[in-house]
Design a protein around this motif. Structure first.
Motif, PDB file in Angstrom:
ATOM      1  N   ASP A   1     -21.340   8.003  52.751  1.00  0.00           N
ATOM      2  CA  ASP A   1     -21.342   6.875  53.683  1.00  0.00           C
ATOM      3  C   ASP A   1     -22.406   7.004  54.769  1.00  0.00           C
ATOM      4  OD1 ASP A   1     -19.222   5.830  52.296  1.00  0.00           O
ATOM      5  OD2 ASP A   1     -17.702   6.456  53.736  1.00  0.00           O
TER       6      ASP A   1
ATOM      7  N   ALA B   1     -15.691   3.383  58.658  1.00  0.00           N
ATOM      8  CA  ALA B   1     -15.010   3.002  57.418  1.00  0.00           C
ATOM      9  C   ALA B   1     -13.809   2.123  57.750  1.00  0.00           C
ATOM     10  CB  ALA B   1     -14.547   4.248  56.671  1.00  0.00           C
TER      11      ALA B   1
ATOM     12  N   ALA C   1     -12.017  15.468  65.052  1.00  0.00           N
ATOM     13  CA  ALA C   1     -12.583  15.858  63.758  1.00  0.00           C
ATOM     14  C   ALA C   1     -12.093  17.257  63.407  1.00  0.00           C
ATOM     15  CB  ALA C   1     -14.106  15.853  63.797  1.00  0.00           C
TER      16      ALA C   1
ATOM     17  N   ASN D   1     -12.160  15.583  57.021  1.00  0.00           N
ATOM     18  CA  ASN D   1     -12.232  14.478  56.058  1.00  0.00           C
ATOM     19  C   ASN D   1     -12.708  13.202  56.726  1.00  0.00           C
ATOM     20  OD1 ASN D   1     -11.246  15.924  53.807  1.00  0.00           O
ATOM     21  ND2 ASN D   1      -9.163  15.703  54.603  1.00  0.00           N
ATOM     22  N   SER D   2     -12.465  13.111  58.035  1.00  0.00           N
ATOM     23  CA  SER D   2     -12.874  11.924  58.772  1.00  0.00           C
ATOM     24  C   SER D   2     -13.051  12.275  60.247  1.00  0.00           C
ATOM     25  CB  SER D   2     -11.839  10.801  58.617  1.00  0.00           C
ATOM     26  OG  SER D   2     -10.607  11.181  59.202  1.00  0.00           O
TER      27      SER D   2
ATOM     28  N   SER E   1     -12.442  10.359  64.049  1.00  0.00           N
ATOM     29  CA  SER E   1     -11.936   9.168  64.731  1.00  0.00           C
ATOM     30  C   SER E   1     -12.422   9.176  66.172  1.00  0.00           C
ATOM     31  CB  SER E   1     -10.409   9.091  64.684  1.00  0.00           C
ATOM     32  OG  SER E   1      -9.832  10.107  65.445  1.00  0.00           O
TER      33      SER E   1
ATOM     34  N   VAL F   1     -12.893   4.787  62.778  1.00  0.00           N
ATOM     35  CA  VAL F   1     -12.763   5.948  61.894  1.00  0.00           C
ATOM     36  C   VAL F   1     -13.966   5.995  60.956  1.00  0.00           C
ATOM     37  CG1 VAL F   1     -11.336   7.073  60.145  1.00  0.00           C
ATOM     38  CG2 VAL F   1     -10.239   5.809  62.017  1.00  0.00           C
ATOM     39  N   TYR F   2     -14.555   7.170  60.840  1.00  0.00           N
ATOM     40  CA  TYR F   2     -15.735   7.396  60.004  1.00  0.00           C
ATOM     41  C   TYR F   2     -15.412   8.398  58.917  1.00  0.00           C
ATOM     42  CZ  TYR F   2     -18.129   5.228  63.899  1.00  0.00           C
ATOM     43  OH  TYR F   2     -18.518   4.344  64.873  1.00  0.00           O
ATOM     44  N   ARG F   3     -15.847   8.128  57.704  1.00  0.00           N
ATOM     45  CA  ARG F   3     -15.744   9.125  56.640  1.00  0.00           C
ATOM     46  C   ARG F   3     -16.815  10.181  56.875  1.00  0.00           C
ATOM     47  NH1 ARG F   3     -15.673   4.378  53.072  1.00  0.00           N
ATOM     48  NH2 ARG F   3     -13.495   3.860  52.730  1.00  0.00           N
ATOM     49  N   VAL F   4     -16.505  11.394  56.529  1.00  0.00           N
ATOM     50  CA  VAL F   4     -17.433  12.499  56.767  1.00  0.00           C
ATOM     51  C   VAL F   4     -18.253  12.825  55.516  1.00  0.00           C
ATOM     52  CG1 VAL F   4     -17.581  14.905  57.490  1.00  0.00           C
ATOM     53  CG2 VAL F   4     -15.936  13.407  58.556  1.00  0.00           C
ATOM     54  N   LYS F   5     -17.775  12.412  54.358  1.00  0.00           N
ATOM     55  CA  LYS F   5     -18.471  12.733  53.110  1.00  0.00           C
ATOM     56  C   LYS F   5     -19.944  12.329  53.194  1.00  0.00           C
ATOM     57  CE  LYS F   5     -18.396  12.157  48.163  1.00  0.00           C
ATOM     58  NZ  LYS F   5     -17.771  11.538  47.020  1.00  0.00           N
TER      59      LYS F   5
END
Length: 165
Positions: A32, A52, A96, A129-130, A132, A146-150
């Motif tokens: 992302d 996300a 995080a 995993n994310s 916030s 909230v953000y995805r970390v992938k």
């Protein structure tokens, strides 16, 4: 890089930034996250993602970025743009990897208080995993982005490498 990823990168850049896209070179899309080289325009490189999930209606330009300004010897600087204006009476908490950080903030943006916190946040991201980001909006309602970390670690590394040329 496939055409699909080039188009996605261009859309990401257009949707987040108001300045001309041509000044920013996409160095890669990682999950992302996108990595950009903007040295010709601003002298920086950065990795960034859009939320996300957010509780704000519409796309308000929210993002999470990690920037590098090599000429100023600034590396791994965190910046968060909130999904809506924050109350000046409210703090901003970034969470995080089981850790929480109180950010320094204006109405629309938040930053780590210093370089040590920037590095601690990035370290926490690598095991999360994310991410916030929470605050209270000017309207009194909660802000939760909230953000995805992938892909964040690869995007951050790519932006850093782009600025080392």
């Amino acid at each position: 890089m496939s055409m699909k990823w080039r188009i996605m990168g261009a859309i990401l850049a257009v949707s987040i930034f108001s300045a001309p896209v041509f000044a920013r070179e996409l160095t890669g899309i990682f999950g992302d996250w996108g990595a950009f080289d903007d040295r010709d325009d601003s002298g920086r490189c950065f990795a960034m993602a859009k939320p996300a999930k957010t509780n704000a209606p519409g796309d308000n330009g929210a993002f999470f970025s990690v920037g590098f300004w090599p000429k100023d010897r600034v590396y791994h600087q965190i910046q968060v743009r909130f999904s809506r204006e924050r109350s000046t009476n409210a703090g901003v908490i970034l969470s995080a990897g089981g850790r929480s950080f109180r950010l320094t903030a204006g109405r629309l943006n938040g930053w780590a208080k210093d370089r040590k916190m920037d590095i601690a946040i990035i370290s926490a991201m690598r095991s999360a995993n994310s991410i916030s980001v929470e605050a209270v909006g000017r309207d009194g309602r909660p802000i939760v982005d909230v953000y995805r970390v992938k892909g964040s670690a690869s995007a951050i590394d790519s932006a850093l490498l782009a600025c080392r040329d």
